[in-house]
Design an enzyme around this catalytic site. Structure first.
Site, PDB file in Angstrom:
ATOM      1  N   THR A 239       1.364   3.460   4.382  1.00  0.00           N
ATOM      2  CA  THR A 239       1.974   4.508   3.641  1.00  0.00           C
ATOM      3  C   THR A 239       1.836   5.835   3.668  1.00  0.00           C
ATOM      4  O   THR A 239       2.442   6.518   3.793  1.00  0.00           O
ATOM      5  CB  THR A 239       2.707   3.818   2.142  1.00  0.00           C
ATOM      6  OG1 THR A 239       2.995   2.484   2.267  1.00  0.00           O
ATOM      7  CG2 THR A 239       3.773   4.563   1.835  1.00  0.00           C
TER       8      THR A 239
ATOM      9  N   ASP B  29      -1.283   7.844  -3.216  1.00  0.00           N
ATOM     10  CA  ASP B  29      -1.912   6.582  -2.643  1.00  0.00           C
ATOM     11  C   ASP B  29      -1.088   5.573  -2.572  1.00  0.00           C
ATOM     12  O   ASP B  29       0.230   5.849  -3.200  1.00  0.00           O
ATOM     13  CB  ASP B  29      -3.140   6.333  -3.487  1.00  0.00           C
ATOM     14  CG  ASP B  29      -4.346   5.498  -2.581  1.00  0.00           C
ATOM     15  OD1 ASP B  29      -3.827   5.122  -1.751  1.00  0.00           O
ATOM     16  OD2 ASP B  29      -5.463   5.570  -3.387  1.00  0.00           O
ATOM     17  N   GLY B  30      -1.366   4.547  -2.022  1.00  0.00           N
ATOM     18  CA  GLY B  30      -0.205   3.408  -1.953  1.00  0.00           C
ATOM     19  C   GLY B  30      -0.981   2.340  -3.017  1.00  0.00           C
ATOM     20  O   GLY B  30      -1.820   2.591  -3.647  1.00  0.00           O
TER      21      GLY B  30
ATOM     22  N   ASP C 231      -1.018  -2.338  -3.415  1.00  0.00           N
ATOM     23  CA  ASP C 231      -0.507  -3.554  -2.554  1.00  0.00           C
ATOM     24  C   ASP C 231       0.501  -4.200  -3.819  1.00  0.00           C
ATOM     25  O   ASP C 231       1.397  -5.091  -2.949  1.00  0.00           O
ATOM     26  CB  ASP C 231      -1.670  -4.703  -2.621  1.00  0.00           C
ATOM     27  CG  ASP C 231      -2.672  -4.124  -1.515  1.00  0.00           C
ATOM     28  OD1 ASP C 231      -2.320  -4.016  -0.368  1.00  0.00           O
ATOM     29  OD2 ASP C 231      -4.041  -3.792  -1.965  1.00  0.00           O
TER      30      ASP C 231
ATOM     31  N   LYS D 263      -5.096  -2.703  -5.905  1.00  0.00           N
ATOM     32  CA  LYS D 263      -5.461  -2.110  -4.693  1.00  0.00           C
ATOM     33  C   LYS D 263      -6.281  -2.734  -3.561  1.00  0.00           C
ATOM     34  O   LYS D 263      -7.303  -3.574  -4.530  1.00  0.00           O
ATOM     35  CB  LYS D 263      -5.570  -0.732  -4.991  1.00  0.00           C
ATOM     36  CG  LYS D 263      -4.400   0.018  -5.323  1.00  0.00           C
ATOM     37  CD  LYS D 263      -4.411   1.433  -5.836  1.00  0.00           C
ATOM     38  CE  LYS D 263      -5.273   2.311  -4.950  1.00  0.00           C
ATOM     39  NZ  LYS D 263      -4.695   2.368  -3.553  1.00  0.00           N
ATOM     40  N   GLY D 264      -6.786  -2.405  -2.648  1.00  0.00           N
ATOM     41  CA  GLY D 264      -7.954  -2.840  -2.020  1.00  0.00           C
ATOM     42  C   GLY D 264      -7.707  -3.956  -1.010  1.00  0.00           C
ATOM     43  O   GLY D 264      -8.513  -4.400  -0.041  1.00  0.00           O
ATOM     44  N   GLY D 265      -6.356  -4.099  -0.600  1.00  0.00           N
ATOM     45  CA  GLY D 265      -6.075  -4.733   0.613  1.00  0.00           C
ATOM     46  C   GLY D 265      -6.590  -4.255   1.949  1.00  0.00           C
ATOM     47  O   GLY D 265      -7.144  -4.946   2.781  1.00  0.00           O
TER      48      GLY D 265
ATOM     49  N   GLU E 252     -11.032   5.215  -3.526  1.00  0.00           N
ATOM     50  CA  GLU E 252      -9.744   5.358  -4.110  1.00  0.00           C
ATOM     51  C   GLU E 252      -9.653   5.432  -5.478  1.00  0.00           C
ATOM     52  O   GLU E 252      -9.199   6.456  -6.091  1.00  0.00           O
ATOM     53  CB  GLU E 252      -8.708   4.077  -3.598  1.00  0.00           C
ATOM     54  CG  GLU E 252      -8.489   4.274  -2.297  1.00  0.00           C
ATOM     55  CD  GLU E 252      -7.577   2.978  -1.924  1.00  0.00           C
ATOM     56  OE1 GLU E 252      -6.852   2.844  -0.734  1.00  0.00           O
ATOM     57  OE2 GLU E 252      -7.566   1.934  -2.712  1.00  0.00           O
TER      58      GLU E 252
END
Length: 239
Positions: free
Chosen positions: A38, A91-92, A94, A104-106, A113
């Site tokens: 994204t 930021d994106g 998950d 997060k962390g995918g 981040e």
């Protein structure tokens, strides 16, 4: 009909990213640039605005991917060494729950981040409609945890013994052996059981296990989230 769902998701990602950049990026800002698919759309929109409005924005990357996006698009690259206080980070995620707790962390970048997000006055999340959940685990079933390599077995056992579920060392798809983070560490994915609600306590417990570098749980960090919807609109959620 082939490709309809992916196309809708990509359009939704772009809508969310554009809305966030248009609302939050202003001239003279120090901006944290997140990681993931994204964020590519957020950078595209940022480039358009820099060119059209002659904005001066210093960009702080959260990963090697973000660093490359900034450099390749000829944006102004900065670092936390020279600008440790950021106006905003985009930021994106998950998965995002109704309290704006994030997984997060995918992509394996959660440590950098989180460092960048912690330096920003506000963290803004951009995502498509599949990331929007009432509770964590509705759509994304695992929490990535960055660890020192020699600790992966004891850390895995301690997490499973305390909370249940199962852990799995993340393996590379185009390389032999485990995925190695930008920091040279391993990542384990914890497939957590249903029923957990106190994510702050979970994060704090795991973070204190020797060998754990960082968890993919972002608790009380995001101020706002933009979700691109399948109908072309954008849903905003604020803290």
């Amino acid at each position: 009909m082939t490709g309809t769902v992916p196309d809708l998701k990509e359009q939704a990602k772009k809508k969310a990213a554009v809305a966030a950049v248009d609302e939050h990026v202003k001239d003279g800002m120090i901006l944290g640039v997140g990681s993931g698919s994204t964020i590519v759309y957020a950078v595209e929109r940022l480039v358009e605005r820099v060119e059209q409005e002659k904005l001066k924005v210093v960009c702080i990357p959260t990963s090697f991917q973000a660093h490359q996006l900034i450099v390749q698009n000829k944006l102004l690259l900065g670092s936390l060494d020279t600008t440790p206080i950021l106006d905003c980070a985009i930021d994106g995620a998950d998965e995002v729950d109704s309290d704006l707790t994030l997984i997060k962390g995918g992509g394996g970048c959660q440590t950098q981040e989180k460092i960048v997000a912690s330096c920003a006055r506000k963290l803004v999340i951009v995502a498509d409609y599949t990331k929007d959940s009432k509770t964590l685990g509705e759509q994304y079933k695992k929490i990535p945890i960055e660890i020192i390599p020699l600790s992966h077995v004891p850390v895995s056992l301690k997490i499973s013994d305390r909370f249940g579920g199962k852990t799995q060392l993340r393996m590379g798809k185009m390389k032999a052996g485990p995925v190695v983070s930008d920091n040279g560490n391993f990542i384990i994915d914890w497939f957590f059981p249903e029923g957990i609600t106190d994510w702050k306590s979970v994060h704090e417990y795991i973070k204190l296990i020797p060998g754990v570098v960082e968890t993919g749980l972002f608790v009380n960090m995001a101020e706002m989230a933009y979700f691109g919807l399948s109908d072309g609109s954008v849903k905003t959620v604020t803290k």
